[in-house]
Design a protein around this motif. Sequence first.
Motif, PDB file in Angstrom:
ATOM      1  N   LEU A  63      -3.237   7.079   7.357  1.00 30.41           N
ATOM      2  CA  LEU A  63      -3.612   7.153   5.606  1.00 30.41           C
ATOM      3  C   LEU A  63      -2.892   7.331   4.637  1.00 30.41           C
ATOM      4  CD1 LEU A  63      -7.537   7.923   6.326  1.00 30.41           C
ATOM      5  CD2 LEU A  63      -6.586   5.604   6.399  1.00 30.41           C
ATOM      6  N   TYR A  64      -2.307   7.795   4.839  1.00 31.69           N
ATOM      7  CA  TYR A  64      -0.902   8.797   4.250  1.00 31.69           C
ATOM      8  C   TYR A  64       0.130   8.589   4.123  1.00 31.69           C
ATOM      9  CZ  TYR A  64      -5.050  12.394   4.222  1.00 31.69           C
ATOM     10  OH  TYR A  64      -6.071  13.099   3.472  1.00 31.69           O
ATOM     11  N   TRP A  65       0.532   7.591   5.294  1.00 32.51           N
ATOM     12  CA  TRP A  65       1.816   7.055   5.369  1.00 32.51           C
ATOM     13  C   TRP A  65       2.142   6.386   3.528  1.00 32.51           C
ATOM     14  CZ3 TRP A  65       3.700   1.875   4.791  1.00 32.51           C
ATOM     15  CH2 TRP A  65       2.376   0.737   4.746  1.00 32.51           C
ATOM     16  N   VAL A  66       1.088   5.187   2.963  1.00 32.80           N
ATOM     17  CA  VAL A  66       2.432   4.297   1.957  1.00 32.80           C
ATOM     18  C   VAL A  66       1.899   6.099   0.725  1.00 32.80           C
ATOM     19  CG1 VAL A  66       0.549   3.086   0.546  1.00 32.80           C
ATOM     20  CG2 VAL A  66      -0.087   2.597   2.443  1.00 32.80           C
ATOM     21  N   ALA A 164      -6.314   9.918  -4.983  1.00 36.88           N
ATOM     22  CA  ALA A 164      -7.853  10.305  -4.686  1.00 36.88           C
ATOM     23  C   ALA A 164      -8.791   9.441  -3.777  1.00 36.88           C
ATOM     24  CB  ALA A 164      -7.888  10.421  -6.500  1.00 36.88           C
ATOM     25  N   ALA A 165      -7.766   8.547  -3.759  1.00 36.73           N
ATOM     26  CA  ALA A 165      -8.573   7.924  -2.904  1.00 36.73           C
ATOM     27  C   ALA A 165      -8.483   8.013  -1.532  1.00 36.73           C
ATOM     28  CB  ALA A 165      -8.361   6.261  -2.896  1.00 36.73           C
ATOM     29  N   VAL A 166      -8.013   8.483  -1.107  1.00 29.80           N
ATOM     30  CA  VAL A 166      -7.264   9.402   0.608  1.00 29.80           C
ATOM     31  C   VAL A 166      -7.806  10.056   0.392  1.00 29.80           C
ATOM     32  CG1 VAL A 166      -5.662  10.143   2.422  1.00 29.80           C
ATOM     33  CG2 VAL A 166      -5.372   7.683   1.226  1.00 29.80           C
ATOM     34  N   THR A 167      -7.787  11.372  -0.664  1.00 27.75           N
ATOM     35  CA  THR A 167      -9.231  12.235   0.059  1.00 27.75           C
ATOM     36  C   THR A 167      -9.946  12.344  -0.406  1.00 27.75           C
ATOM     37  OG1 THR A 167      -6.477  13.653  -1.693  1.00 27.75           O
ATOM     38  CG2 THR A 167      -8.650  15.359  -1.573  1.00 27.75           C
ATOM     39  N   LEU A 168     -10.678  11.225  -0.964  1.00 31.49           N
ATOM     40  CA  LEU A 168     -11.843  10.902  -1.041  1.00 31.49           C
ATOM     41  C   LEU A 168     -11.738  10.885   0.473  1.00 31.49           C
ATOM     42  CD1 LEU A 168     -12.041   8.992  -4.302  1.00 31.49           C
ATOM     43  CD2 LEU A 168     -13.860  11.698  -4.112  1.00 31.49           C
ATOM     44  N   ARG A 169     -11.391  10.287   0.985  1.00 23.94           N
ATOM     45  CA  ARG A 169     -11.714   9.428   2.383  1.00 23.94           C
ATOM     46  C   ARG A 169     -11.562  10.436   3.097  1.00 23.94           C
ATOM     47  NH1 ARG A 169     -11.870   8.781   7.093  1.00 23.94           N
ATOM     48  NH2 ARG A 169     -11.313   6.864   8.204  1.00 23.94           N
ATOM     49  N   VAL A 208       6.567  -2.454  -9.785  1.00 16.36           N
ATOM     50  CA  VAL A 208       6.249  -2.252  -8.146  1.00 16.36           C
ATOM     51  C   VAL A 208       5.584  -1.214  -7.223  1.00 16.36           C
ATOM     52  CG1 VAL A 208       6.872  -2.464  -5.557  1.00 16.36           C
ATOM     53  CG2 VAL A 208       7.929  -3.801  -7.708  1.00 16.36           C
ATOM     54  N   TYR A 209       5.599  -0.213  -7.115  1.00 18.22           N
ATOM     55  CA  TYR A 209       4.689   1.111  -7.321  1.00 18.22           C
ATOM     56  C   TYR A 209       3.599   1.379  -7.672  1.00 18.22           C
ATOM     57  CZ  TYR A 209       8.977   3.117  -4.560  1.00 18.22           C
ATOM     58  OH  TYR A 209       9.941   3.221  -3.553  1.00 18.22           O
ATOM     59  N   ALA A 210       3.829   1.020  -9.622  1.00 15.21           N
ATOM     60  CA  ALA A 210       2.302   0.801  -9.402  1.00 15.21           C
ATOM     61  C   ALA A 210       0.897  -0.109  -9.025  1.00 15.21           C
ATOM     62  CB  ALA A 210       1.660   0.863 -11.048  1.00 15.21           C
ATOM     63  N   VAL A 211       1.420  -1.155  -8.881  1.00 18.73           N
ATOM     64  CA  VAL A 211       0.639  -1.887  -7.713  1.00 18.73           C
ATOM     65  C   VAL A 211       0.116  -1.309  -6.663  1.00 18.73           C
ATOM     66  CG1 VAL A 211       0.845  -4.364  -7.321  1.00 18.73           C
ATOM     67  CG2 VAL A 211       1.764  -3.604  -9.845  1.00 18.73           C
ATOM     68  N   GLY A 212       1.072  -0.551  -5.761  1.00 21.59           N
ATOM     69  CA  GLY A 212       0.686  -0.257  -4.843  1.00 21.59           C
ATOM     70  C   GLY A 212       0.257   0.292  -4.457  1.00 21.59           C
ATOM     71  N   PHE A 213       0.680   1.693  -5.122  1.00 20.70           N
ATOM     72  CA  PHE A 213      -0.753   2.790  -4.971  1.00 20.70           C
ATOM     73  C   PHE A 213      -1.866   2.220  -5.313  1.00 20.70           C
ATOM     74  CE2 PHE A 213       3.383   5.129  -5.002  1.00 20.70           C
ATOM     75  CZ  PHE A 213       2.651   6.361  -3.569  1.00 20.70           C
ATOM     76  N   VAL A 214      -1.797   1.688  -6.892  1.00 14.64           N
ATOM     77  CA  VAL A 214      -3.865   1.140  -6.865  1.00 14.64           C
ATOM     78  C   VAL A 214      -4.597   0.578  -5.947  1.00 14.64           C
ATOM     79  CG1 VAL A 214      -5.120  -0.402  -9.017  1.00 14.64           C
ATOM     80  CG2 VAL A 214      -3.284   1.532  -9.912  1.00 14.64           C
ATOM     81  N   GLY A 215      -3.191  -0.923  -5.684  1.00 15.27           N
ATOM     82  CA  GLY A 215      -4.403  -1.696  -4.646  1.00 15.27           C
ATOM     83  C   GLY A 215      -4.753  -1.174  -3.268  1.00 15.27           C
ATOM     84  N   TYR A 216      -3.535  -0.329  -2.516  1.00 14.30           N
ATOM     85  CA  TYR A 216      -4.038   0.861  -1.740  1.00 14.30           C
ATOM     86  C   TYR A 216      -5.398   1.972  -1.677  1.00 14.30           C
ATOM     87  CZ  TYR A 216      -3.547   3.914   2.348  1.00 14.30           C
ATOM     88  OH  TYR A 216      -3.973   4.617   4.026  1.00 14.30           O
ATOM     89  N   LEU A 221     -10.838   3.042  -0.829  1.00 14.44           N
ATOM     90  CA  LEU A 221     -12.346   3.137  -2.434  1.00 14.44           C
ATOM     91  C   LEU A 221     -13.475   2.014  -1.507  1.00 14.44           C
ATOM     92  CD1 LEU A 221     -11.191   4.128  -5.417  1.00 14.44           C
ATOM     93  CD2 LEU A 221     -12.382   5.867  -3.454  1.00 14.44           C
ATOM     94  N   ARG A 222     -12.902   0.716  -1.709  1.00 12.73           N
ATOM     95  CA  ARG A 222     -13.647  -0.176  -0.929  1.00 12.73           C
ATOM     96  C   ARG A 222     -14.514  -0.227   0.071  1.00 12.73           C
ATOM     97  NH1 ARG A 222     -12.066  -6.259  -2.626  1.00 12.73           N
ATOM     98  NH2 ARG A 222     -13.851  -6.305  -1.882  1.00 12.73           N
ATOM     99  N   ARG A 223     -13.901   0.429   1.201  1.00 13.19           N
ATOM    100  CA  ARG A 223     -14.017   0.410   2.163  1.00 13.19           C
ATOM    101  C   ARG A 223     -14.976   1.654   2.231  1.00 13.19           C
ATOM    102  NH1 ARG A 223      -8.944  -0.862   6.321  1.00 13.19           N
ATOM    103  NH2 ARG A 223      -9.080  -3.515   6.125  1.00 13.19           N
ATOM    104  N   LEU A 224     -14.811   3.093   1.561  1.00 10.14           N
ATOM    105  CA  LEU A 224     -15.565   4.061   1.535  1.00 10.14           C
ATOM    106  C   LEU A 224     -16.474   3.766   1.495  1.00 10.14           C
ATOM    107  CD1 LEU A 224     -15.608   6.800   2.408  1.00 10.14           C
ATOM    108  CD2 LEU A 224     -14.082   7.418  -0.090  1.00 10.14           C
TER     109      LEU A 224
END
Length: 276
Positions: A63-66, A164-169, A208-216, A221-224
């Motif tokens: 989950l952390y590769w992104v 935050a999203a991955v840490t919550l996951r 690009v990075y902002a869109v990528g991180f927020v999108g990921y 979070l939606r799946r969680l």
Amino acid sequence: MIAFTLLVAAATAAGALLGMDRHVVDLSTDLVLAVVVVLALSATRSWRGIGFRPLDRWLDLRLYWVLAFPLLPVLPAALAGLTTVGVGRLAYYVLLAVLVGFAEEVVFRGLVLRSLLPVGIWPAAVVSSAAFGLLHLVNVLAGAALAPTLLQVVYATAVGFGYAAVTLRTGVLWPVVVIHVLVDLAAFATTGTERTDVTGVDVAVTAVYAVGFVGYGVVVLRRLDAAARQSRDTVTTGSARGRGDLVAPSSAVSVRPSAGPDRSPRRTGAPGPGRP
């Protein structure tokens, strides 16, 4: 969070007013913050609770590769930079990156994120990441240029949301600490700790990075969130059966989480150069 921000701001402003070297101010401030964090976690025996424990499943490391992706484009330049600086400057970069990464992750992805969970995972992720991004505005007090600082705020906010999203996951904190340290170290090695200008390329890369991180972060979070609702529905169904209530036949079908990167729900920038 407020005390953390005020301490950073006060130390930065005092250093600037006294004409102290920016490197000394940064290192001293972050050393004090890290010591305070260590003492607080030790006194309350909260190391494991805050997220310094093994992952429930080591497969969750995928989950952390992104989050670590920003390292890849700059890795050759970072390695070259680290091998050409003097021993003193190298030690400074390493120590600063470790102190900043540890203290900021414990505060924002540990304490702040956890304290906001009662209002929901979405508000917790958004507010903690916004606070993390805005913290970087204190760099202006030390004389940093406004344009690169604002770009850093945007980047750090987006990165913070993904963290935050991955840490919550996963419910585990130490992987984002490691990533934060490595990203900061790479940034220091390639651009130093201060920048005075912003180019069109900088803006484009940050976007690009902002869109990528927020999108990921949104995907995670939606799946969680969906898995949590399914879990609540299953508990409700089981409770109804235990009371002998009438339950629709379809609700007897067990719901399996998707095969995506966050099958088993759980909980818990870079930050550009300067003050990640």
